[in-house]
Design a protein around this motif. Structure first.
Motif, PDB file in Angstrom:
ATOM      1  N   SER A  45     -73.369 -35.521 -56.812  1.00 18.30           N
ATOM      2  CA  SER A  45     -72.543 -36.689 -56.464  1.00 18.30           C
ATOM      3  C   SER A  45     -73.445 -37.831 -56.032  1.00 18.30           C
ATOM      4  O   SER A  45     -74.633 -37.638 -55.803  1.00 18.30           O
ATOM      5  N   ALA A  46     -72.824 -38.976 -55.834  1.00 15.33           N
ATOM      6  CA  ALA A  46     -73.548 -40.130 -55.295  1.00 15.33           C
ATOM      7  C   ALA A  46     -74.009 -39.819 -53.875  1.00 15.33           C
ATOM      8  O   ALA A  46     -73.402 -38.999 -53.180  1.00 15.33           O
ATOM      9  N   THR A  51     -70.639 -44.414 -52.873  1.00 17.74           N
ATOM     10  CA  THR A  51     -69.467 -44.792 -53.666  1.00 17.74           C
ATOM     11  C   THR A  51     -68.607 -45.797 -52.889  1.00 17.74           C
ATOM     12  O   THR A  51     -68.146 -46.800 -53.453  1.00 17.74           O
TER      13      THR A  51
END
Ligand code: ASP
Ligand code: MG
Length: 260
Positions: A45-46, A51
């Motif tokens: 994931s980021a 995000t």
């Protein structure tokens, strides 16, 4: 027939990628798992907070950003993480290569910011996995039939990891968290929370939905259940911990099923 090589999917969320230093620890952890699994795909994931930051940037420029451009922007968060993780692995002598969702063949519907996975065609990943490289894939994103970049909705990386596990016939998907597994309640706020060593998909869905889906996204659980793919929720701080195993009691999957 030659024995199929064991494949493991390792999923790392924003809590595991908060700072640049985190990437070195994750690289170490991946190399450790590589001793047991010849083929590893890390889905990332980021970085924690990234995000949200990208969404706030968009809103400052345009309170109602065009959906296509929103996806172009927010998908960049995961692209930062995958390349940093590949660099961290290289720094430790690991052979790694990163891919976006689109490059990994994650095909989705065309609903920007809430796309669903239609199919995964991981053709580009196979030769790298077969040659022993660690493959790193950007979670949360894919590509539509009209070749536009799409994102799966907040928390969508869990679903990316499960979809890749299905397509690559992985033995299981390991979700690395800042807690040791699934508890009856958030252990950070409730010291009395009960720890589960093993859950069925139904039980896990029940627990996760009650606790707001923070540990693992319900959508990912449903997709794993459809395909009887075992999941393992464990801590990225402690590989010795057993974590929580999620599986069907006895059913065997008979086919490949995606979201649509
Ligand atoms: N980075 C995305 C989000 O924050 C996807 C994910 O974390 O799974 O929603
Ligand atoms: Mg995130």
């Amino acid at each position: 027939m030659p024995q199929k090589k064991k494949t493991l999917i390792m999923k790392f969320g924003g809590a595991a990628t908060k700072t640049p230093e985190c990437f070195s620890s994750l690289a170490q952890l991946i190399l450790e798992r590589k001793n047991e699994y010849p083929q590893i795909v890390a889905v990332v994931s980021a970085m924690g907070g990234m995000t949200d930051h990208l969404i706030s940037l968009a809103k400052q420029v345009n309170p109602t950003p065009p959906h296509r451009e929103y996806d172009m922007l927010v998908s960049a968060g995961e692209r930062i993480s995958i390349s940093l993780l590949a660099m961290a692995l290289a720094a430790q002598g690991g052979q790694a290569v990163s891919f976006t969702g689109s490059q990994s063949g994650i095909l989705t519907t065309d609903e920007h910011s809430e796309a669903r996975i239609i199919e995964v065609r991981p053709n580009r990943l196979h030769p790298h996995l077969e040659s022993g490289k660690i493959v790193i894939v950007a979670g949360f994103q894919g590509v539509s039939k009209s070749k536009e970049i799409t994102t799966l909705g907040r928390g969508g990386s869990d679903t990316s990891a499960v979809a890749l596990g299905i397509a690559l016939r992985a033995e299981k998907v390991e979700f690395y968290k800042d807690v040791k597994g699934i508890f009856s309640n958030d252990p950070i706020h409730d010291p009395e929370a009960f720890f589960f060593q093993q859950l069925t998909y139904e039980e896990a869905l029940d627990v996760v939905e009650k606790s707001g889906g923070r540990v693992i996204h319900p959508r990912a659980l449903k997709l794993a259940q459809k395909n009887t793919l075992p999941l393992h929720v464990r801590s990225f701080q402690n590989l010795e911990g057993e974590g929580t195993l999620i599986s069907a009691m006895n059913l065997q999957s008979v086919g490949t099923f995606y979201e649509e």
